[in-house]
Each structure stands twice: as structure tokens, then as C-alpha cells.
Scaffold this motif. Structure first.
Motif, PDB file in Angstrom:
ATOM      1  N   GLY A  37      -5.114   8.666  -6.321  1.00 21.64           N
ATOM      2  CA  GLY A  37      -6.702   8.567  -6.674  1.00 21.64           C
ATOM      3  C   GLY A  37      -7.419   7.866  -5.192  1.00 21.64           C
ATOM      4  O   GLY A  37      -8.461   7.734  -5.678  1.00 21.64           O
ATOM      5  N   ILE A  38      -6.886   8.840  -3.853  1.00 25.14           N
ATOM      6  CA  ILE A  38      -7.494   7.201  -2.636  1.00 25.14           C
ATOM      7  C   ILE A  38      -8.034   9.462  -2.111  1.00 25.14           C
ATOM      8  O   ILE A  38      -7.027  10.289  -1.941  1.00 25.14           O
ATOM      9  CB  ILE A  38      -6.330   7.049  -2.110  1.00 25.14           C
ATOM     10  N   LYS A  39      -8.985   8.911  -1.110  1.00 27.53           N
ATOM     11  CA  LYS A  39      -9.403  10.064  -0.846  1.00 27.53           C
ATOM     12  C   LYS A  39      -8.886  10.311   0.317  1.00 27.53           C
ATOM     13  O   LYS A  39      -8.166   9.286   1.357  1.00 27.53           O
ATOM     14  CB  LYS A  39     -10.702  10.022  -0.225  1.00 27.53           C
ATOM     15  N   LYS A  40      -8.531  11.494   1.687  1.00 29.54           N
ATOM     16  CA  LYS A  40      -7.654  11.534   2.627  1.00 29.54           C
ATOM     17  C   LYS A  40      -7.863  10.248   4.047  1.00 29.54           C
ATOM     18  O   LYS A  40      -7.065  10.487   3.755  1.00 29.54           O
ATOM     19  CB  LYS A  40      -8.760  12.898   2.732  1.00 29.54           C
ATOM     20  N   GLY A  41      -9.395   9.967   4.156  1.00 30.56           N
ATOM     21  CA  GLY A  41      -9.143   8.993   4.697  1.00 30.56           C
ATOM     22  C   GLY A  41      -8.129   7.805   4.429  1.00 30.56           C
ATOM     23  O   GLY A  41      -7.458   7.075   5.989  1.00 30.56           O
ATOM     24  N   GLY A  42      -8.496   7.377   3.472  1.00 26.57           N
ATOM     25  CA  GLY A  42      -7.675   6.168   2.748  1.00 26.57           C
ATOM     26  C   GLY A  42      -6.614   6.577   2.147  1.00 26.57           C
ATOM     27  O   GLY A  42      -5.600   5.583   3.554  1.00 26.57           O
ATOM     28  N   ILE A  43      -5.825   7.876   2.731  1.00 23.14           N
ATOM     29  CA  ILE A  43      -4.045   7.913   2.969  1.00 23.14           C
ATOM     30  C   ILE A  43      -4.164   7.883   4.113  1.00 23.14           C
ATOM     31  O   ILE A  43      -3.401   6.883   4.883  1.00 23.14           O
ATOM     32  CB  ILE A  43      -4.172   9.777   2.512  1.00 23.14           C
ATOM     33  N   TYR A  44      -4.440   8.465   5.111  1.00 24.83           N
ATOM     34  CA  TYR A  44      -4.241   8.413   6.803  1.00 24.83           C
ATOM     35  C   TYR A  44      -4.494   6.724   6.871  1.00 24.83           C
ATOM     36  O   TYR A  44      -4.780   6.951   8.177  1.00 24.83           O
ATOM     37  CB  TYR A  44      -5.484   9.357   6.859  1.00 24.83           C
ATOM     38  N   ARG A  45      -5.279   6.003   6.698  1.00 25.22           N
ATOM     39  CA  ARG A  45      -5.471   4.986   6.734  1.00 25.22           C
ATOM     40  C   ARG A  45      -3.780   3.623   7.606  1.00 25.22           C
ATOM     41  O   ARG A  45      -4.246   2.902   7.820  1.00 25.22           O
ATOM     42  CB  ARG A  45      -6.442   4.158   6.007  1.00 25.22           C
ATOM     43  N   TYR A  46      -3.255   4.670   6.153  1.00 21.76           N
ATOM     44  CA  TYR A  46      -2.241   3.804   5.692  1.00 21.76           C
ATOM     45  C   TYR A  46      -0.643   4.498   6.967  1.00 21.76           C
ATOM     46  O   TYR A  46       0.407   4.347   6.470  1.00 21.76           O
ATOM     47  CB  TYR A  46      -1.747   3.112   4.499  1.00 21.76           C
ATOM     48  N   PHE A  47      -0.973   6.064   6.579  1.00 17.72           N
ATOM     49  CA  PHE A  47      -0.075   7.035   6.881  1.00 17.72           C
ATOM     50  C   PHE A  47      -0.568   7.514   8.285  1.00 17.72           C
ATOM     51  O   PHE A  47      -1.721   8.173   8.416  1.00 17.72           O
ATOM     52  CB  PHE A  47       0.488   7.185   6.243  1.00 17.72           C
ATOM     53  N   ALA A  48       0.289   7.507   9.178  1.00 23.78           N
ATOM     54  CA  ALA A  48      -0.320   8.482  10.006  1.00 23.78           C
ATOM     55  C   ALA A  48      -0.192  10.829   9.956  1.00 23.78           C
ATOM     56  O   ALA A  48      -0.683  11.164  10.223  1.00 23.78           O
ATOM     57  CB  ALA A  48       0.721   8.314  11.700  1.00 23.78           C
ATOM     58  N   SER A  49       1.048  10.769   8.689  1.00 25.32           N
ATOM     59  CA  SER A  49       1.328  12.437   8.730  1.00 25.32           C
ATOM     60  C   SER A  49       1.769  12.571   7.310  1.00 25.32           C
ATOM     61  O   SER A  49       2.420  10.516   6.397  1.00 25.32           O
ATOM     62  CB  SER A  49       2.505  12.655   9.203  1.00 25.32           C
ATOM     63  N   LYS A  50       1.610  13.031   6.393  1.00 27.76           N
ATOM     64  CA  LYS A  50       3.029  13.529   5.546  1.00 27.76           C
ATOM     65  C   LYS A  50       4.357  13.595   5.450  1.00 27.76           C
ATOM     66  O   LYS A  50       5.391  12.676   4.610  1.00 27.76           O
ATOM     67  CB  LYS A  50       2.610  15.492   5.190  1.00 27.76           C
ATOM     68  N   ASP A  51       4.635  13.613   6.931  1.00 27.77           N
ATOM     69  CA  ASP A  51       6.396  13.052   7.030  1.00 27.77           C
ATOM     70  C   ASP A  51       6.158  11.850   7.156  1.00 27.77           C
ATOM     71  O   ASP A  51       7.583  11.045   6.295  1.00 27.77           O
ATOM     72  CB  ASP A  51       6.552  13.568   8.639  1.00 27.77           C
ATOM     73  N   GLU A  52       5.697  11.075   7.099  1.00 24.17           N
ATOM     74  CA  GLU A  52       5.626   9.556   7.280  1.00 24.17           C
ATOM     75  C   GLU A  52       5.717   9.419   5.929  1.00 24.17           C
ATOM     76  O   GLU A  52       6.773   8.464   5.086  1.00 24.17           O
ATOM     77  CB  GLU A  52       4.585   8.680   8.152  1.00 24.17           C
ATOM     78  N   ILE A  53       4.576  10.120   5.211  1.00 20.38           N
ATOM     79  CA  ILE A  53       5.212   9.528   3.623  1.00 20.38           C
ATOM     80  C   ILE A  53       6.487  10.042   2.740  1.00 20.38           C
ATOM     81  O   ILE A  53       6.775   8.518   2.271  1.00 20.38           O
ATOM     82  CB  ILE A  53       3.110  10.234   3.169  1.00 20.38           C
ATOM     83  N   ALA A  54       6.875  10.864   3.420  1.00 18.63           N
ATOM     84  CA  ALA A  54       7.784  11.596   2.845  1.00 18.63           C
ATOM     85  C   ALA A  54       8.974  10.426   2.766  1.00 18.63           C
ATOM     86  O   ALA A  54       9.417  10.386   2.094  1.00 18.63           O
ATOM     87  CB  ALA A  54       8.302  12.958   3.189  1.00 18.63           C
ATOM     88  N   LEU A  55       8.749  10.335   4.728  1.00 12.21           N
ATOM     89  CA  LEU A  55      10.701   9.072   4.355  1.00 12.21           C
ATOM     90  C   LEU A  55      10.421   7.643   3.586  1.00 12.21           C
ATOM     91  O   LEU A  55      11.240   7.278   3.143  1.00 12.21           O
ATOM     92  CB  LEU A  55      10.246   8.866   6.003  1.00 12.21           C
ATOM     93  N   GLU A  56       8.995   7.261   3.270  1.00 11.40           N
ATOM     94  CA  GLU A  56       9.248   6.303   2.688  1.00 11.40           C
ATOM     95  C   GLU A  56       9.123   6.588   1.322  1.00 11.40           C
ATOM     96  O   GLU A  56       9.776   5.472   0.193  1.00 11.40           O
ATOM     97  CB  GLU A  56       7.585   5.504   2.972  1.00 11.40           C
ATOM     98  N   ALA A  57       8.721   7.610   0.784  1.00  8.86           N
ATOM     99  CA  ALA A  57       8.690   7.604  -0.303  1.00  8.86           C
ATOM    100  C   ALA A  57      10.026   8.187  -0.759  1.00  8.86           C
ATOM    101  O   ALA A  57      10.759   8.157  -2.357  1.00  8.86           O
ATOM    102  CB  ALA A  57       7.877   8.951  -0.591  1.00  8.86           C
ATOM    103  N   TYR A  58      11.297   8.931   0.136  1.00  5.91           N
ATOM    104  CA  TYR A  58      12.335   9.190  -0.394  1.00  5.91           C
ATOM    105  C   TYR A  58      12.733   7.364  -0.875  1.00  5.91           C
ATOM    106  O   TYR A  58      13.680   7.854  -1.141  1.00  5.91           O
ATOM    107  CB  TYR A  58      12.919   9.687   0.636  1.00  5.91           C
ATOM    108  N   GLN A  59      12.499   7.265   0.382  1.00  9.34           N
ATOM    109  CA  GLN A  59      13.243   5.405  -0.113  1.00  9.34           C
ATOM    110  C   GLN A  59      13.190   4.522  -0.555  1.00  9.34           C
ATOM    111  O   GLN A  59      13.734   3.989  -1.702  1.00  9.34           O
ATOM    112  CB  GLN A  59      13.230   4.916   1.463  1.00  9.34           C
ATOM    113  N   TYR A  60      11.577   4.960  -1.262  1.00  7.75           N
ATOM    114  CA  TYR A  60      11.559   3.972  -2.306  1.00  7.75           C
ATOM    115  C   TYR A  60      12.011   4.925  -3.898  1.00  7.75           C
ATOM    116  O   TYR A  60      12.796   4.180  -4.403  1.00  7.75           O
ATOM    117  CB  TYR A  60      10.236   4.603  -2.421  1.00  7.75           C
TER     118      TYR A  60
END
Length: 200
Positions: A37-60
Motif C-alpha cells: 500500500g506504499i507508492k514507488k517513491g515511498g519504497i525507494y525512500r527506505y530501500f535502494a533496490s529490490k535486491d535490498e528488500i529481498a535480503l531483508e525479507a528473507y531474513q524476516y
């Protein structure tokens, strides 16, 4: 907890479910924005890339599963029961997995290849952590006299993890928990027949 930290955790948690259900390659940024429910700009405010999200997501996701395994391990006193915990937490993998979408380690390892070396390395680390935990249980079983001396600790840990992940894969593919459950029965019989110390 600051709002920004809450938002970041929300993105990680929702993305973890998304990646574990649809896979990393099958999940687009649009899927992430829709899921969170967060727009693209909001996502990139916290993460530099999809890879970065994926690494933290797997850890979670791995952390959620690990906590459930640890809770189940605390209820077991015998080494054999502790090894079987790893399969039993996935006994209802089709309808009620410990994390939505199945086993995070299996899903990441299956999808990771040479084109995603960082994700592949994270899957490798996850595998090593599980094998280390299993080896510790087996060594404990040998020390306390439950398992026979001379047991190949590394081979047994590899076998248990392979039986676990193979059963999960087959059950998920067929949509029937019977494969995990059959593997629980087969592994129980194997441990009793070949690994337990002769009490005679």
C-alpha cells in the motif's frame, strides 16, 4: 517505535510474504507497492533496490520460521525428537505452513542461481545455519548416549535436511501433505533402526 521504522518493517514483512509466495523473479515493484500500500517513491525512500528488500525479507521470513522451530525444540528432550521437529513444523505445509508460501530456505535456494549471487549466498548461509543446528543436536545425542558413537554427524544432518526439504517440495507441488508426513514416518524408522544406541 518511530514511524519510519514501522514503515520499513511493514515493507519487509509484506514483501517477505510476496516473495515467498510468488518468488523473487515473479514479484515486480508494482506487486510490492500493491502488497504494502506504499507508492514507488515511498519504497525507494527506505530501500535502494529490490535486491535490498529481498535480503531483508528473507531474513524476516527465516526468523519467523526459526522462532517456531525453537519453540517446538524447547518441548523436546530427546535428540531424535528434536531432529523430527524440523519436519513436523511443516507437517501441514499445504494449508498451514509456518510462513506463508512454504519454506523460505527452499524457495530462495530453488530460485537463486548465478544471476543472483547475493541471494544465492544468503540461501547458502541459511542452509549452513540449519545444518549447524542439526549437527549440534546429533552431537548432543551422541554425548548423552541416545545416539550410537561413530555416527557420521555431517552425513546424518545432510540426510535430515534433504528429507525435510524434499518432502516440503513434493507436498507443495502436489497440494497434499502426505509427502511430508510419509517422510516423518520414514525418518523416524530410519533413526530408530540405524542411529539409536543399542541398549542391550
Amino acid at each position: 517505535m518511530p514511524k519510519g521504522e514501522n514503515t520499513r518493517k511493514h515493507i519487509v514483512a509484506k514483501s517477505a510474504e510476496l516473495f515467498n509466495r510468488k518468488g523473487y523473479a515473479g514479484s515486480s515493484l508494482s506487486d510490492i507497492t500493491e502488497s504494502t500500500g506504499i507508492k514507488k517513491g515511498g519504497i525507494y525512500r527506505y530501500f535502494a533496490s529490490k535486491d535490498e528488500i529481498a535480503l531483508e525479507a528473507y531474513q524476516y521470513a527465516g526468523g519467523v520460521v526459526n522462532r517456531k522451530i525453537q519453540e517446538a525444540l524447547e518441548r523436546e528432550s530427546a535428540a531424535m525428537g528434536k531432529l523430527l521437529v524440523y519436519l513436523r513444523v511443516y507437517e501441514n505445509v499445504v494449508e498451514d505452513p509456518p510462513f506463508p508460501g512454504g519454506c523460505p530456505l527452499l524457495n530462495l535456494a530453488t530460485e537463486s542461481d548465478d544471476s543472483h549471487p547475493v541471494l544465492r549466498e544468503r540461501a547458502r548461509q541459511g542452509m549452513d545455519n540449519v545444518l549447524d543446528a542439526m549437527r549440534g543436536i546429533i552431537e548432543e545425542g551422541i554425548r548423552n548416549g541416545e545416539f550410537r558413537e561413530g555416527l557420521d554427524v555431517d552425513a546424518l544432518a545432510t540426510f535430515v535436511l534433504s528429507v525435510m526439504e524434499g518432502g516440503i517440495m513434493l507436498s507443495k507441488l502436489e497440494g497434499d501433505n502426505r509427502h511430508v508426513r510419509k517422510n516423518i514416518e520414514s525418518l523416524t524408522a530410519y533413526l530408530r533402526a540405524t542411529c539409536l544406541r543399542d541398549k542391550k
